[in-house]
Design a protein around this motif. Sequence first.
Motif, PDB file in Angstrom:
ATOM      1  N   GLU A 186      34.983  49.463  47.143  1.00 30.55           N
ATOM      2  CA  GLU A 186      34.937  48.980  45.766  1.00 30.55           C
ATOM      3  C   GLU A 186      33.614  48.260  45.485  1.00 30.55           C
ATOM      4  O   GLU A 186      32.990  48.470  44.445  1.00 30.55           O
ATOM      5  CB  GLU A 186      36.112  48.047  45.469  1.00 30.55           C
ATOM      6  CG  GLU A 186      37.438  48.772  45.341  1.00 30.55           C
ATOM      7  CD  GLU A 186      38.581  47.841  45.001  1.00 30.55           C
ATOM      8  OE1 GLU A 186      39.561  48.326  44.415  1.00 30.55           O
ATOM      9  OE2 GLU A 186      38.507  46.620  45.315  1.00 30.55           O
TER      10      GLU A 186
ATOM     11  N   ARG B  23      30.804  50.853  45.264  1.00 32.70           N
ATOM     12  CA  ARG B  23      30.835  51.575  43.987  1.00 32.70           C
ATOM     13  C   ARG B  23      30.307  50.698  42.853  1.00 32.70           C
ATOM     14  O   ARG B  23      29.563  51.164  41.986  1.00 32.70           O
ATOM     15  CB  ARG B  23      32.263  52.050  43.689  1.00 32.70           C
ATOM     16  CG  ARG B  23      32.672  53.191  44.608  1.00 32.70           C
ATOM     17  CD  ARG B  23      34.106  53.664  44.477  1.00 32.70           C
ATOM     18  NE  ARG B  23      34.707  53.546  43.165  1.00 32.70           N
ATOM     19  CZ  ARG B  23      35.972  53.164  42.964  1.00 32.70           C
ATOM     20  NH1 ARG B  23      36.752  52.860  43.980  1.00 32.70           N
ATOM     21  NH2 ARG B  23      36.456  53.099  41.750  1.00 32.70           N
TER      22      ARG B  23
ATOM     23  N   GLU C 249      31.530  46.247  27.392  1.00 35.73           N
ATOM     24  CA  GLU C 249      31.410  47.570  28.008  1.00 35.73           C
ATOM     25  C   GLU C 249      31.210  47.420  29.523  1.00 35.73           C
ATOM     26  O   GLU C 249      31.799  48.157  30.315  1.00 35.73           O
ATOM     27  CB  GLU C 249      30.233  48.318  27.384  1.00 35.73           C
ATOM     28  CG  GLU C 249      30.055  49.718  27.914  1.00 35.73           C
ATOM     29  CD  GLU C 249      28.881  50.430  27.265  1.00 35.73           C
ATOM     30  OE1 GLU C 249      28.141  51.127  27.995  1.00 35.73           O
ATOM     31  OE2 GLU C 249      28.680  50.275  26.041  1.00 35.73           O
TER      32      GLU C 249
ATOM     33  N   GLU D 228      34.493  46.441  31.143  1.00 34.58           N
ATOM     34  CA  GLU D 228      35.432  47.570  31.122  1.00 34.58           C
ATOM     35  C   GLU D 228      35.064  48.620  32.162  1.00 34.58           C
ATOM     36  O   GLU D 228      35.944  49.221  32.778  1.00 34.58           O
ATOM     37  CB  GLU D 228      35.521  48.152  29.712  1.00 34.58           C
ATOM     38  CG  GLU D 228      36.277  47.197  28.779  1.00 34.58           C
ATOM     39  CD  GLU D 228      36.084  47.458  27.299  1.00 34.58           C
ATOM     40  OE1 GLU D 228      35.295  48.362  26.923  1.00 34.58           O
ATOM     41  OE2 GLU D 228      36.718  46.735  26.504  1.00 34.58           O
ATOM     42  N   LYS D 229      33.781  48.833  32.391  1.00 38.99           N
ATOM     43  CA  LYS D 229      33.357  49.747  33.459  1.00 38.99           C
ATOM     44  C   LYS D 229      33.753  49.181  34.825  1.00 38.99           C
ATOM     45  O   LYS D 229      34.226  49.913  35.696  1.00 38.99           O
ATOM     46  CB  LYS D 229      31.849  49.976  33.398  1.00 38.99           C
ATOM     47  CG  LYS D 229      31.421  50.887  32.286  1.00 38.99           C
ATOM     48  CD  LYS D 229      29.908  51.063  32.281  1.00 38.99           C
ATOM     49  CE  LYS D 229      29.466  51.954  31.138  1.00 38.99           C
ATOM     50  NZ  LYS D 229      27.995  52.039  31.068  1.00 38.99           N
TER      51      LYS D 229
ATOM     52  N   ALA E 113      36.208  47.243  35.388  1.00 39.49           N
ATOM     53  CA  ALA E 113      37.673  47.299  35.476  1.00 39.49           C
ATOM     54  C   ALA E 113      38.161  48.655  35.974  1.00 39.49           C
ATOM     55  O   ALA E 113      39.249  48.749  36.545  1.00 39.49           O
ATOM     56  CB  ALA E 113      38.300  46.977  34.119  1.00 39.49           C
ATOM     57  N   LEU E 114      37.367  49.693  35.809  1.00 41.05           N
ATOM     58  CA  LEU E 114      37.742  51.010  36.338  1.00 41.05           C
ATOM     59  C   LEU E 114      37.697  51.015  37.867  1.00 41.05           C
ATOM     60  O   LEU E 114      38.343  51.831  38.505  1.00 41.05           O
ATOM     61  CB  LEU E 114      36.821  52.094  35.774  1.00 41.05           C
ATOM     62  CG  LEU E 114      36.923  52.318  34.263  1.00 41.05           C
ATOM     63  CD1 LEU E 114      35.848  53.302  33.800  1.00 41.05           C
ATOM     64  CD2 LEU E 114      38.312  52.792  33.870  1.00 41.05           C
ATOM     65  N   ILE E 115      36.951  50.093  38.430  1.00 42.36           N
ATOM     66  CA  ILE E 115      36.879  49.966  39.892  1.00 42.36           C
ATOM     67  C   ILE E 115      37.975  49.026  40.386  1.00 42.36           C
ATOM     68  O   ILE E 115      38.704  49.348  41.320  1.00 42.36           O
ATOM     69  CB  ILE E 115      35.479  49.467  40.324  1.00 42.36           C
ATOM     70  CG1 ILE E 115      34.420  50.509  39.937  1.00 42.36           C
ATOM     71  CG2 ILE E 115      35.435  49.147  41.820  1.00 42.36           C
ATOM     72  CD1 ILE E 115      32.986  50.043  40.072  1.00 42.36           C
ATOM     73  N   ASN E 116      38.115  47.857  39.752  1.00 41.57           N
ATOM     74  CA  ASN E 116      39.168  46.900  40.116  1.00 41.57           C
ATOM     75  C   ASN E 116      39.355  45.966  38.912  1.00 41.57           C
ATOM     76  O   ASN E 116      38.537  45.061  38.701  1.00 41.57           O
ATOM     77  CB  ASN E 116      38.786  46.109  41.363  1.00 41.57           C
ATOM     78  CG  ASN E 116      39.881  45.185  41.830  1.00 41.57           C
ATOM     79  OD1 ASN E 116      40.530  44.499  41.032  1.00 41.57           O
ATOM     80  ND2 ASN E 116      40.106  45.151  43.141  1.00 41.57           N
ATOM     81  N   ALA E 117      40.394  46.202  38.146  1.00 33.34           N
ATOM     82  CA  ALA E 117      40.593  45.466  36.886  1.00 33.34           C
ATOM     83  C   ALA E 117      40.747  43.963  37.107  1.00 33.34           C
ATOM     84  O   ALA E 117      40.109  43.165  36.419  1.00 33.34           O
ATOM     85  CB  ALA E 117      41.788  46.030  36.127  1.00 33.34           C
TER      86      ALA E 117
ATOM     87  N   TYR F 237      37.982  41.267  35.507  1.00 30.45           N
ATOM     88  CA  TYR F 237      38.292  40.275  34.476  1.00 30.45           C
ATOM     89  C   TYR F 237      38.200  38.839  34.997  1.00 30.45           C
ATOM     90  O   TYR F 237      37.968  37.918  34.215  1.00 30.45           O
ATOM     91  CB  TYR F 237      39.645  40.567  33.834  1.00 30.45           C
ATOM     92  CG  TYR F 237      39.573  41.775  32.927  1.00 30.45           C
ATOM     93  CD1 TYR F 237      38.952  41.699  31.693  1.00 30.45           C
ATOM     94  CD2 TYR F 237      40.078  43.000  33.338  1.00 30.45           C
ATOM     95  CE1 TYR F 237      38.842  42.806  30.868  1.00 30.45           C
ATOM     96  CE2 TYR F 237      39.979  44.112  32.524  1.00 30.45           C
ATOM     97  CZ  TYR F 237      39.359  44.013  31.292  1.00 30.45           C
ATOM     98  OH  TYR F 237      39.243  45.120  30.483  1.00 30.45           O
TER      99      TYR F 237
END
Length: 182
Positions: free
Chosen positions: A62, A65, A90, A93-94, A96-100, A104
Amino acid sequence: MTPETLSAVRTKAAGYDVPAGNLAAMVEAESAGKVFAEVNGQKRPLILFEPHILYRRLKGDERDRAVAAGLADSSQGKRPYPKTQAERWEQIEKAALINADEAYQSASYGVGQVMGYHWKALGFESLQAFLDMMFSGVEGQIDVMLRYCRVNHLIDDLRAGRWLSLGRGYNGPKYAQSYATK
């Protein structure tokens, strides 16, 4: 600051027994009193996503990436922060596609710019409850800021207007002087 923000400052200051002028100064220093930004037609709290925090919170694949995507970095300030709130949202949110959850928790929110990873220490049942408070409006955002001050033993500094020690405790020693000047 808008009349609504000033009213919320007065209400929350009274609840925490803090001079409203001192709380208003702190809100002004942190966010210029701005509560929300319009992002893709929605009102969202101000954020500042911190790539160095995400780097520390992620491990293994993670982290790799996130680094490859330019979302995580081992040191603070290596890349400039996006200028607009839309670009900052943005970015988160990108991530968060790896680990929300970690994405956050790696941003600061609202008029007090409180980091998401403090949610548990501030008495929230979940990260989502913390985020819901940030989206709820100015009173919720100010409440989170004051919870942070209370938990970190900064309320007396805020009450007394001890800006140097408040700045050190709220933003770290590197920012104490600039905070006091603001």
